[in-house]
Design a protein around this motif. Structure first.
Motif, PDB file in Angstrom:
ATOM      1  N   VAL A   1       0.871  -1.172   0.000  1.00 61.36           N
ATOM      2  CA  VAL A   1       0.000   0.000   0.000  1.00 61.36           C
ATOM      3  C   VAL A   1       0.911   1.225   0.000  1.00 61.36           C
ATOM      4  N   PRO A   2       0.438   2.368  -0.488  1.00 61.34           N
ATOM      5  CA  PRO A   2       1.282   3.565  -0.438  1.00 61.34           C
ATOM      6  C   PRO A   2       1.657   3.894   1.003  1.00 61.34           C
ATOM      7  N   LEU A   3       2.936   4.209   1.228  1.00 59.93           N
ATOM      8  CA  LEU A   3       3.385   4.540   2.586  1.00 59.93           C
ATOM      9  C   LEU A   3       2.681   5.770   3.128  1.00 59.93           C
ATOM     10  N   GLY A   4       2.532   6.773   2.290  1.00 63.64           N
ATOM     11  CA  GLY A   4       1.898   7.999   2.765  1.00 63.64           C
ATOM     12  C   GLY A   4       2.722   8.645   3.864  1.00 63.64           C
ATOM     13  N   GLU A   5       2.183   9.678   4.437  1.00 64.52           N
ATOM     14  CA  GLU A   5       2.852  10.404   5.513  1.00 64.52           C
ATOM     15  C   GLU A   5       2.676   9.638   6.820  1.00 64.52           C
ATOM     16  N   ALA A   6       3.765   9.470   7.542  1.00 62.73           N
ATOM     17  CA  ALA A   6       3.689   8.785   8.842  1.00 62.73           C
ATOM     18  C   ALA A   6       3.072   9.727   9.877  1.00 62.73           C
ATOM     19  N   LEU A   7       2.216   9.162  10.715  1.00 63.18           N
ATOM     20  CA  LEU A   7       1.629   9.930  11.812  1.00 63.18           C
ATOM     21  C   LEU A   7       2.488   9.777  13.058  1.00 63.18           C
ATOM     22  N   ARG A   8       2.526  10.807  13.865  1.00 64.98           N
ATOM     23  CA  ARG A   8       3.183  10.721  15.175  1.00 64.98           C
ATOM     24  C   ARG A   8       2.272   9.918  16.097  1.00 64.98           C
ATOM     25  N   PRO A   9       2.855   9.231  17.077  1.00 66.96           N
ATOM     26  CA  PRO A   9       2.011   8.480  18.017  1.00 66.96           C
ATOM     27  C   PRO A   9       0.918   9.335  18.648  1.00 66.96           C
ATOM     28  N   SER A  10       1.208  10.604  18.913  1.00 70.32           N
ATOM     29  CA  SER A  10       0.196  11.483  19.526  1.00 70.32           C
ATOM     30  C   SER A  10      -0.966  11.781  18.584  1.00 70.32           C
ATOM     31  N   GLN A  11      -0.778  11.532  17.277  1.00 72.32           N
ATOM     32  CA  GLN A  11      -1.840  11.772  16.297  1.00 72.32           C
ATOM     33  C   GLN A  11      -2.729  10.541  16.096  1.00 72.32           C
ATOM     34  N   LEU A  12      -2.318   9.408  16.633  1.00 67.83           N
ATOM     35  CA  LEU A  12      -3.071   8.165  16.459  1.00 67.83           C
ATOM     36  C   LEU A  12      -4.142   8.027  17.531  1.00 67.83           C
ATOM     37  N   PRO A  13      -5.274   7.427  17.187  1.00 67.41           N
ATOM     38  CA  PRO A  13      -6.296   7.181  18.209  1.00 67.41           C
ATOM     39  C   PRO A  13      -5.822   6.083  19.172  1.00 67.41           C
ATOM     40  N   PRO A  14      -6.411   5.993  20.354  1.00 71.23           N
ATOM     41  CA  PRO A  14      -6.040   4.926  21.293  1.00 71.23           C
ATOM     42  C   PRO A  14      -6.215   3.554  20.643  1.00 71.23           C
ATOM     43  N   SER A  15      -5.288   2.657  20.940  1.00 68.88           N
ATOM     44  CA  SER A  15      -5.327   1.316  20.368  1.00 68.88           C
ATOM     45  C   SER A  15      -4.694   0.334  21.336  1.00 68.88           C
ATOM     46  N   ARG A  16      -5.132  -0.903  21.274  1.00 67.50           N
ATOM     47  CA  ARG A  16      -4.507  -1.957  22.086  1.00 67.50           C
ATOM     48  C   ARG A  16      -3.239  -2.463  21.422  1.00 67.50           C
ATOM     49  N   LEU A  17      -3.035  -2.056  20.163  1.00 68.77           N
ATOM     50  CA  LEU A  17      -1.824  -2.456  19.452  1.00 68.77           C
ATOM     51  C   LEU A  17      -0.717  -1.438  19.711  1.00 68.77           C
ATOM     52  N   PRO A  18       0.532  -1.900  19.722  1.00 67.30           N
ATOM     53  CA  PRO A  18       1.647  -1.000  20.020  1.00 67.30           C
ATOM     54  C   PRO A  18       2.031  -0.133  18.810  1.00 67.30           C
ATOM     55  N   HIS A  19       2.892   0.827  19.061  1.00 69.77           N
ATOM     56  CA  HIS A  19       3.426   1.659  17.977  1.00 69.77           C
ATOM     57  C   HIS A  19       4.576   0.965  17.262  1.00 69.77           C
ATOM     58  N   MET A  20       5.196  -0.051  17.922  1.00 71.46           N
ATOM     59  CA  MET A  20       6.332  -0.741  17.344  1.00 71.46           C
ATOM     60  C   MET A  20       6.469  -2.142  17.938  1.00 71.46           C
ATOM     61  N   TRP A  21       6.896  -3.070  17.068  1.00 72.90           N
ATOM     62  CA  TRP A  21       7.283  -4.420  17.505  1.00 72.90           C
ATOM     63  C   TRP A  21       8.739  -4.630  17.123  1.00 72.90           C
ATOM     64  N   GLN A  22       9.503  -5.293  17.986  1.00 69.85           N
ATOM     65  CA  GLN A  22      10.907  -5.623  17.735  1.00 69.85           C
ATOM     66  C   GLN A  22      11.070  -7.128  17.935  1.00 69.85           C
ATOM     67  N   LEU A  23      11.602  -7.821  16.917  1.00 62.74           N
ATOM     68  CA  LEU A  23      11.838  -9.256  17.051  1.00 62.74           C
ATOM     69  C   LEU A  23      12.814  -9.486  18.187  1.00 62.74           C
ATOM     70  N   SER A  24      12.452 -10.396  19.061  1.00 64.35           N
ATOM     71  CA  SER A  24      13.244 -10.673  20.253  1.00 64.35           C
ATOM     72  C   SER A  24      13.790 -12.081  20.124  1.00 64.35           C
TER      73      SER A  24
ATOM     74  N   GLY B   1      14.022 -16.059  20.097  1.00 60.25           N
ATOM     75  CA  GLY B   1      13.114 -17.139  19.740  1.00 60.25           C
ATOM     76  C   GLY B   1      11.979 -16.683  18.848  1.00 60.25           C
ATOM     77  N   GLU B   2      10.806 -17.149  19.137  1.00 60.83           N
ATOM     78  CA  GLU B   2       9.615 -16.859  18.340  1.00 60.83           C
ATOM     79  C   GLU B   2       8.789 -15.774  19.017  1.00 60.83           C
ATOM     80  N   GLN B   3       9.435 -14.683  19.403  1.00 61.38           N
ATOM     81  CA  GLN B   3       8.732 -13.636  20.135  1.00 61.38           C
ATOM     82  C   GLN B   3       9.101 -12.249  19.628  1.00 61.38           C
ATOM     83  N   TYR B   4       8.163 -11.339  19.836  1.00 58.02           N
ATOM     84  CA  TYR B   4       8.392  -9.914  19.625  1.00 58.02           C
ATOM     85  C   TYR B   4       8.195  -9.210  20.958  1.00 58.02           C
ATOM     86  N   ARG B   5       8.909  -8.113  21.154  1.00 58.62           N
ATOM     87  CA  ARG B   5       8.675  -7.222  22.291  1.00 58.62           C
ATOM     88  C   ARG B   5       8.159  -5.929  21.690  1.00 58.62           C
ATOM     89  N   ASP B   6       7.102  -5.367  22.285  1.00 55.57           N
ATOM     90  CA  ASP B   6       6.509  -4.160  21.710  1.00 55.57           C
ATOM     91  C   ASP B   6       7.003  -2.904  22.426  1.00 55.57           C
TER      92      ASP B   6
END
Length: 111
Positions: free
Chosen positions: A50-73, A75-80
């Motif tokens: 999909v087009p990347l478009g302009e990135a929003l700042r975290p403060s511009q995003l509505p509340p969400s249960r999903l994180p702003h970032m995931w980092q592969l940790s 084994g088979e895990q991510y840390r958010d």
């Protein structure tokens, strides 16, 4: 009918660009949807161009249960970005008309 096949290595990092759209370290786009079943939060993540478009700042995003970032940790895990741990339930290619890479993460309880 969709069938699953093996996918390559999962992305190392995923950053939110806008609601429902994340970008990895190779600037590939991933669509993310939260799913909740029996109190268990999951993130279904599919690599879709999909087009990347302009990135929003975290403060511009509505509340969400999903994180702003995931980092592969380890084994088979991510840390958010909230230090929560997510297990990789599956990472595969879903074969429909075009192969779609899909990652399903499950929030580890207690983290």
């Amino acid at each position: 009918m969709a069938q699953g096949g093996e996918a390559g290595a999962p992305p190392v990092r995923l950053w939110v660009r806008r609601v429902g759209v994340y970008c990895d370290e190779h600037r590939k786009t991933w669509l993310v949807a939260a799913e909740e079943e029996e109190g268990m939060l999951r993130a279904r993540i599919q690599r879709v161009q999909v087009p990347l478009g302009e990135a929003l700042r975290p403060s511009q995003l509505p509340p969400s249960r999903l994180p702003h970032m995931w980092q592969l940790s380890q084994g088979e895990q991510y840390r958010d970005s909230n230090s929560r741990v997510w297990e990789i339930e599956h990472h595969l290619m879903v074969r429909m008309l075009d192969g779609v890479e899909e990652l399903l993460l499950k929030l580890v309880p207690g983290d």
